[in-house]
Design a protein around this motif. Sequence first.
Motif, PDB file in Angstrom:
ATOM      1  N   LEU A  14       0.817  -1.211   0.000  1.00 14.98           N
ATOM      2  CA  LEU A  14       0.000   0.000   0.000  1.00 14.98           C
ATOM      3  C   LEU A  14       0.854   1.266   0.000  1.00 14.98           C
ATOM      4  CD1 LEU A  14      -2.748  -1.040   2.559  1.00 14.98           C
ATOM      5  CD2 LEU A  14      -2.827  -1.189   0.064  1.00 14.98           C
ATOM      6  N   GLY A  15       2.105   1.139   0.416  1.00 15.45           N
ATOM      7  CA  GLY A  15       3.013   2.281   0.431  1.00 15.45           C
ATOM      8  C   GLY A  15       2.721   3.280   1.529  1.00 15.45           C
ATOM      9  N   LYS A  16       2.166   2.820   2.652  1.00  7.62           N
ATOM     10  CA  LYS A  16       1.847   3.722   3.753  1.00  7.62           C
ATOM     11  C   LYS A  16       1.822   2.960   5.066  1.00  7.62           C
ATOM     12  CE  LYS A  16      -3.160   3.273   3.365  1.00  7.62           C
ATOM     13  NZ  LYS A  16      -4.421   3.977   3.238  1.00  7.62           N
ATOM     14  N   HIS A  17       1.830   3.707   6.161  1.00 10.21           N
ATOM     15  CA  HIS A  17       1.694   3.120   7.484  1.00 10.21           C
ATOM     16  C   HIS A  17       0.220   2.850   7.755  1.00 10.21           C
ATOM     17  CE1 HIS A  17       5.767   4.664   8.145  1.00 10.21           C
ATOM     18  NE2 HIS A  17       5.851   3.670   9.003  1.00 10.21           N
ATOM     19  N   VAL A  18      -0.046   1.713   8.378  1.00  7.73           N
ATOM     20  CA  VAL A  18      -1.414   1.307   8.705  1.00  7.73           C
ATOM     21  C   VAL A  18      -1.467   1.041  10.200  1.00  7.73           C
ATOM     22  CG1 VAL A  18      -3.215  -0.391   8.271  1.00  7.73           C
ATOM     23  CG2 VAL A  18      -1.646   0.244   6.443  1.00  7.73           C
ATOM     24  N   ARG A  19      -2.380   1.688  10.899  1.00  6.73           N
ATOM     25  CA  ARG A  19      -2.527   1.483  12.341  1.00  6.73           C
ATOM     26  C   ARG A  19      -3.515   0.347  12.557  1.00  6.73           C
ATOM     27  NH1 ARG A  19      -1.131   3.916  16.857  1.00  6.73           N
ATOM     28  NH2 ARG A  19      -0.249   5.682  15.748  1.00  6.73           N
ATOM     29  N   VAL A  20      -3.051  -0.675  13.285  1.00  5.29           N
ATOM     30  CA  VAL A  20      -3.878  -1.844  13.567  1.00  5.29           C
ATOM     31  C   VAL A  20      -3.880  -2.133  15.064  1.00  5.29           C
ATOM     32  CG1 VAL A  20      -3.572  -2.902  11.301  1.00  5.29           C
ATOM     33  CG2 VAL A  20      -1.955  -3.403  13.116  1.00  5.29           C
ATOM     34  N   THR A  21      -4.891  -2.830  15.516  1.00  2.98           N
ATOM     35  CA  THR A  21      -5.002  -3.249  16.913  1.00  2.98           C
ATOM     36  C   THR A  21      -4.771  -4.755  16.953  1.00  2.98           C
ATOM     37  OG1 THR A  21      -6.612  -1.507  17.323  1.00  2.98           O
ATOM     38  CG2 THR A  21      -6.498  -3.286  18.922  1.00  2.98           C
ATOM     39  N   LEU A  22      -3.686  -5.145  17.654  1.00  2.68           N
ATOM     40  CA  LEU A  22      -3.300  -6.551  17.731  1.00  2.68           C
ATOM     41  C   LEU A  22      -2.874  -6.894  19.150  1.00  2.68           C
ATOM     42  CD1 LEU A  22      -0.913  -6.742  14.644  1.00  2.68           C
ATOM     43  CD2 LEU A  22      -3.208  -7.660  14.759  1.00  2.68           C
ATOM     44  N   SER A  23      -2.870  -8.181  19.443  1.00  2.00           N
ATOM     45  CA  SER A  23      -2.292  -8.624  20.703  1.00  2.00           C
ATOM     46  C   SER A  23      -0.774  -8.628  20.550  1.00  2.00           C
ATOM     47  CB  SER A  23      -2.789 -10.021  21.062  1.00  2.00           C
ATOM     48  OG  SER A  23      -2.295 -10.964  20.149  1.00  2.00           O
ATOM     49  N   THR A  24      -0.076  -8.622  21.659  1.00  2.00           N
ATOM     50  CA  THR A  24       1.384  -8.596  21.594  1.00  2.00           C
ATOM     51  C   THR A  24       1.933  -9.863  20.949  1.00  2.00           C
ATOM     52  OG1 THR A  24       1.479  -9.397  23.869  1.00  2.00           O
ATOM     53  CG2 THR A  24       1.696  -7.028  23.532  1.00  2.00           C
ATOM     54  N   SER A  25       1.274 -10.984  21.134  1.00  2.00           N
ATOM     55  CA  SER A  25       1.743 -12.209  20.483  1.00  2.00           C
ATOM     56  C   SER A  25       1.566 -12.122  18.967  1.00  2.00           C
ATOM     57  CB  SER A  25       1.020 -13.434  21.043  1.00  2.00           C
ATOM     58  OG  SER A  25      -0.348 -13.389  20.749  1.00  2.00           O
ATOM     59  N   VAL A  30       3.817 -11.002  13.381  1.00  2.00           N
ATOM     60  CA  VAL A  30       3.986 -10.108  12.237  1.00  2.00           C
ATOM     61  C   VAL A  30       5.473  -9.888  11.983  1.00  2.00           C
ATOM     62  CG1 VAL A  30       3.664  -7.735  11.421  1.00  2.00           C
ATOM     63  CG2 VAL A  30       1.758  -8.950  12.463  1.00  2.00           C
ATOM     64  N   ASP A  31       6.235  -9.619  13.029  1.00  3.12           N
ATOM     65  CA  ASP A  31       7.679  -9.412  12.887  1.00  3.12           C
ATOM     66  C   ASP A  31       8.369 -10.681  12.384  1.00  3.12           C
ATOM     67  OD1 ASP A  31       7.539  -6.775  13.695  1.00  3.12           O
ATOM     68  OD2 ASP A  31       7.954  -7.246  15.797  1.00  3.12           O
ATOM     69  N   ARG A  32       7.964 -11.827  12.896  1.00  5.20           N
ATOM     70  CA  ARG A  32       8.573 -13.102  12.500  1.00  5.20           C
ATOM     71  C   ARG A  32       8.287 -13.437  11.045  1.00  5.20           C
ATOM     72  NH1 ARG A  32       6.994 -17.129  16.868  1.00  5.20           N
ATOM     73  NH2 ARG A  32       5.468 -15.601  16.631  1.00  5.20           N
ATOM     74  N   ARG A  33       7.090 -13.097  10.577  1.00  2.00           N
ATOM     75  CA  ARG A  33       6.718 -13.400   9.192  1.00  2.00           C
ATOM     76  C   ARG A  33       7.328 -12.423   8.192  1.00  2.00           C
ATOM     77  NH1 ARG A  33       1.089 -16.011   9.221  1.00  2.00           N
ATOM     78  NH2 ARG A  33       1.611 -17.894  10.364  1.00  2.00           N
ATOM     79  N   GLY A  34       7.873 -11.315   8.668  1.00  2.00           N
ATOM     80  CA  GLY A  34       8.542 -10.393   7.757  1.00  2.00           C
ATOM     81  C   GLY A  34       7.769  -9.131   7.459  1.00  2.00           C
ATOM     82  N   GLY A  35       6.691  -8.871   8.153  1.00  2.29           N
ATOM     83  CA  GLY A  35       5.937  -7.641   7.963  1.00  2.29           C
ATOM     84  C   GLY A  35       4.443  -7.887   7.875  1.00  2.29           C
ATOM     85  N   LEU A  36       3.722  -6.778   7.845  1.00  2.00           N
ATOM     86  CA  LEU A  36       2.261  -6.849   7.851  1.00  2.00           C
ATOM     87  C   LEU A  36       1.713  -7.521   6.592  1.00  2.00           C
ATOM     88  CD1 LEU A  36      -0.339  -6.052   9.358  1.00  2.00           C
ATOM     89  CD2 LEU A  36      -0.313  -3.932   8.055  1.00  2.00           C
ATOM     90  N   GLU A  38       3.049  -9.806   4.561  1.00  2.00           N
ATOM     91  CA  GLU A  38       3.269 -11.243   4.575  1.00  2.00           C
ATOM     92  C   GLU A  38       2.391 -11.929   5.613  1.00  2.00           C
ATOM     93  OE1 GLU A  38       5.653  -8.957   4.600  1.00  2.00           O
ATOM     94  OE2 GLU A  38       6.582  -9.283   2.648  1.00  2.00           O
ATOM     95  N   TYR A  39       2.228 -11.284   6.760  1.00  2.00           N
ATOM     96  CA  TYR A  39       1.390 -11.847   7.818  1.00  2.00           C
ATOM     97  C   TYR A  39      -0.059 -11.987   7.341  1.00  2.00           C
ATOM     98  CZ  TYR A  39      -1.495 -11.889  12.043  1.00  2.00           C
ATOM     99  OH  TYR A  39      -2.445 -12.193  12.983  1.00  2.00           O
ATOM    100  N   LEU A  40      -0.609 -10.943   6.759  1.00  2.00           N
ATOM    101  CA  LEU A  40      -2.009 -10.984   6.335  1.00  2.00           C
ATOM    102  C   LEU A  40      -2.228 -11.947   5.178  1.00  2.00           C
ATOM    103  CD1 LEU A  40      -3.014  -7.234   6.606  1.00  2.00           C
ATOM    104  CD2 LEU A  40      -3.736  -9.112   8.069  1.00  2.00           C
ATOM    105  N   LEU A  41      -1.309 -11.991   4.228  1.00  2.00           N
ATOM    106  CA  LEU A  41      -1.480 -12.883   3.081  1.00  2.00           C
ATOM    107  C   LEU A  41      -1.323 -14.350   3.475  1.00  2.00           C
ATOM    108  CD1 LEU A  41       0.348 -10.831   0.331  1.00  2.00           C
ATOM    109  CD2 LEU A  41      -2.112 -11.068   0.679  1.00  2.00           C
ATOM    110  N   ALA A  42      -0.545 -14.624   4.518  1.00  2.00           N
ATOM    111  CA  ALA A  42      -0.354 -16.003   4.964  1.00  2.00           C
ATOM    112  C   ALA A  42      -1.454 -16.460   5.926  1.00  2.00           C
ATOM    113  CB  ALA A  42       1.007 -16.144   5.635  1.00  2.00           C
ATOM    114  N   SER A  43      -2.195 -15.526   6.507  1.00  2.00           N
ATOM    115  CA  SER A  43      -3.241 -15.870   7.476  1.00  2.00           C
ATOM    116  C   SER A  43      -4.494 -16.370   6.769  1.00  2.00           C
ATOM    117  CB  SER A  43      -3.608 -14.648   8.317  1.00  2.00           C
ATOM    118  OG  SER A  43      -2.514 -14.208   9.054  1.00  2.00           O
TER     119      SER A  43
END
Length: 64
Positions: A14-25, A30-36, A38-43
């Motif tokens: 998207l080329g921008k910052h996105v504010r999301v509400t997530l649990s710390t886990s 998200v960090d382990r998968r390589g970013g937002l 990759e996390y969303l597309l793999a979920s």
Amino acid sequence: MPNIQQKAFFSMALGKHVRVTLSTSEMRTVDRRGGLDEYLLASKPEALSATMLKLRQQIAARAA
């Protein structure tokens, strides 16, 4: 009770910052998968909230 927080992640698709509400886990995942993106597309879509599902669709449309 989960530790819920808001955090801004940068979406490369998207080329921008996105504010999301997530649990710390989920934030660590998200960090382990390589970013937002990759996390969303793999979920699985069934596991995402309506807001996250909409964001996933936007990212998938841009990535294609």
